[in-house]
Write an enzyme that holds these catalytic residues in place. Structure first.
Site, PDB file in Angstrom:
ATOM      1  N   ASP A  51       0.838  -1.202   0.000  1.00 55.63           N
ATOM      2  CA  ASP A  51       0.000   0.000   0.000  1.00 55.63           C
ATOM      3  C   ASP A  51       0.873   1.251   0.000  1.00 55.63           C
ATOM      4  OD1 ASP A  51       0.885  -0.176   2.592  1.00 55.63           O
ATOM      5  OD2 ASP A  51      -1.109  -0.064   3.510  1.00 55.63           O
ATOM      6  N   SER A  52       2.217   1.062   0.009  1.00 52.87           N
ATOM      7  CA  SER A  52       3.133   2.184  -0.230  1.00 52.87           C
ATOM      8  C   SER A  52       2.918   2.751  -1.629  1.00 52.87           C
ATOM      9  CB  SER A  52       4.588   1.750  -0.045  1.00 52.87           C
ATOM     10  OG  SER A  52       4.847   0.544  -0.733  1.00 52.87           O
ATOM     11  N   LYS A 120      -1.452  -9.328   2.802  1.00 42.56           N
ATOM     12  CA  LYS A 120      -0.743  -8.882   4.014  1.00 42.56           C
ATOM     13  C   LYS A 120      -1.630  -7.928   4.802  1.00 42.56           C
ATOM     14  CE  LYS A 120       3.016  -5.959   3.923  1.00 42.56           C
ATOM     15  NZ  LYS A 120       2.536  -4.797   4.688  1.00 42.56           N
ATOM     16  N   GLU A 122      -1.722  -5.438   8.580  1.00 42.45           N
ATOM     17  CA  GLU A 122      -0.946  -4.845   9.678  1.00 42.45           C
ATOM     18  C   GLU A 122      -1.657  -5.078  11.017  1.00 42.45           C
ATOM     19  OE1 GLU A 122      -0.160  -0.695   8.917  1.00 42.45           O
ATOM     20  OE2 GLU A 122       0.804  -1.124   6.994  1.00 42.45           O
ATOM     21  N   GLU A 189       8.869  -4.298  10.836  1.00 43.93           N
ATOM     22  CA  GLU A 189       9.318  -3.010  10.301  1.00 43.93           C
ATOM     23  C   GLU A 189       9.858  -2.120  11.407  1.00 43.93           C
ATOM     24  OE1 GLU A 189       6.638  -1.101   7.555  1.00 43.93           O
ATOM     25  OE2 GLU A 189       7.850   0.724   7.473  1.00 43.93           O
TER      26      GLU A 189
HETATM   27  O1  KIV Z   1       3.544  -1.144   1.690  1.00 48.17           O
HETATM   28  C1  KIV Z   1       4.738  -1.451   1.820  1.00 48.17           C
HETATM   29  O2  KIV Z   1       5.600  -1.113   0.996  1.00 48.17           O
HETATM   30  C2  KIV Z   1       5.122  -2.242   2.986  1.00 48.17           C
HETATM   31  C3  KIV Z   1       6.579  -2.500   3.185  1.00 48.17           C
HETATM   32  C4  KIV Z   1       7.245  -1.313   3.726  1.00 48.17           C
HETATM   33  C5  KIV Z   1       6.806  -3.703   4.035  1.00 48.17           C
HETATM   34  O3  KIV Z   1       4.293  -2.635   3.730  1.00 48.17           O
END
Ligand code: KIV
Length: 271
Positions: A51-52, A120, A122, A189
């Site tokens: 989600d980055s 994934k 969080e 992280e």
């Molecule tokens: O969204 C992302 O890029 C991440 C990484 C920093 C692990 O969750």
């Protein structure tokens, strides 16, 4: 050690075996077809459609605004570019926190509409019911502990997490709970390297670190940071392998000059 060519397709089982044999797992983010193709072709084990994308693709300040539809679009593009690696897709903020039925529905959309291999999420104890429900539906889940950017407004800063014993103890407990709930791996992280080592040694599933030291079972970086596309973000943990920002700037400046000076196109570059 270079790419393990014996492995034709990386699966969650492959990652488990890599942890057992001590082979480190290499993971990078990608958000589009062309870079996914390069990264997969270069032998990466796991691509994270992170989600980055909210930051590096859309230009938002945080990961909070990105939607499920936008994540699905990025994941569809990545899947068309890959052949060997395992693809993990982030469930974006707001698509799993309310309850486990909503979480399962979001995970199912990702799996059905993108062809991604896993998702994934969080968080630890607070998302356990959702993790269990998604895993029971046959969807592999990667956990994510430590700095969890979707909760940035709760924490207020992107500094190193779990430096104090109370937070470290919660993280150790959360990691075990996620493993028991069926996660196949956990991202750690921005936490102290010693803590990441303890957690990695206490689990039978792999840990993937970002700013969490060398004793994690694998490493992940955001592609735009390690390729130097985005040069403003320079945390201590980042190793920058290229400076695409400067190279691309020079190339575009050259192109502008060539067009203005009528050097481009020349006779060979026309019909
Ligand atoms: O969204 C992302 O890029 C991440 C990484 C920093 C692990 O969750």
């Amino acid at each position: 050690m270079s790419v393990n060519k014996e492995v034709k397709k990386v699966t969650t089982n492959t990652l488990q075996k890599m942890k057992a044999s001590g082979e480190k797992i290499a993971m990078l983010t990608a958000y589009d077809f062309s870079f996914a193709k390069i990264i997969d072709g270069a032998g990466i084990d796991v691509i994270l459609v992170g989600d980055s994308a909210s930051n590096v693709m859309a230009g938002h300040e945080t990961t909070v605004p990105i939607t499920l539809e936008q994540m699905i679009y990025h994941a569809q593009c990545v899947i068309r570019g890959i052949n060997r690696c395992l693809v993990v897709v982030d469930l974006p903020f707001g698509t799993y926190q309310s309850n486990s039925d909503v979480a399962l529905a979001s995970a199912i959309r990702i799996m059905k509409e993108t062809g991604g291999h896993s998702i994934k999420m969080e968080g630890g104890e607070e998302i356990l019911d959702s993790v269990k429900k998604i895993v029971s539906a046959g969807i592999p889940v990667m956990g994510h502990l430590g700095l969890t950017p979707q909760s940035i407004y709760k924490f207020g800063t992107y500094t190193v997490r779990a430096k104090e014993e109370e937070e470290a103890e919660k993280l150790r407990k959360d990691a075990l709970l996620l493993q028991e709930a069926g996660c196949f791996a956990i991202v750690l992280e921005k936490i102290p390297a010693d803590l990441a080592k303890q957690v990695s040694e206490s689990l039978h599933i792999p840990t993937i670190g970002i700013g969490a030291g060398s004793d994690c079972d694998g490493q992940v970086l955001v592609m735009h940071d390690m390729l130097g596309i985005n040069t403003e973000f320079k945390p201590r943990f980042l190793r920058q392998y290229l400076n695409i920002h400067d190279q691309a700037t020079q190339a575009v400046e050259q192109y502008v000059n060539d067009v203005k000076s009528k050097d481009f196109p020349n006779e060979k570059e026309q019909y």
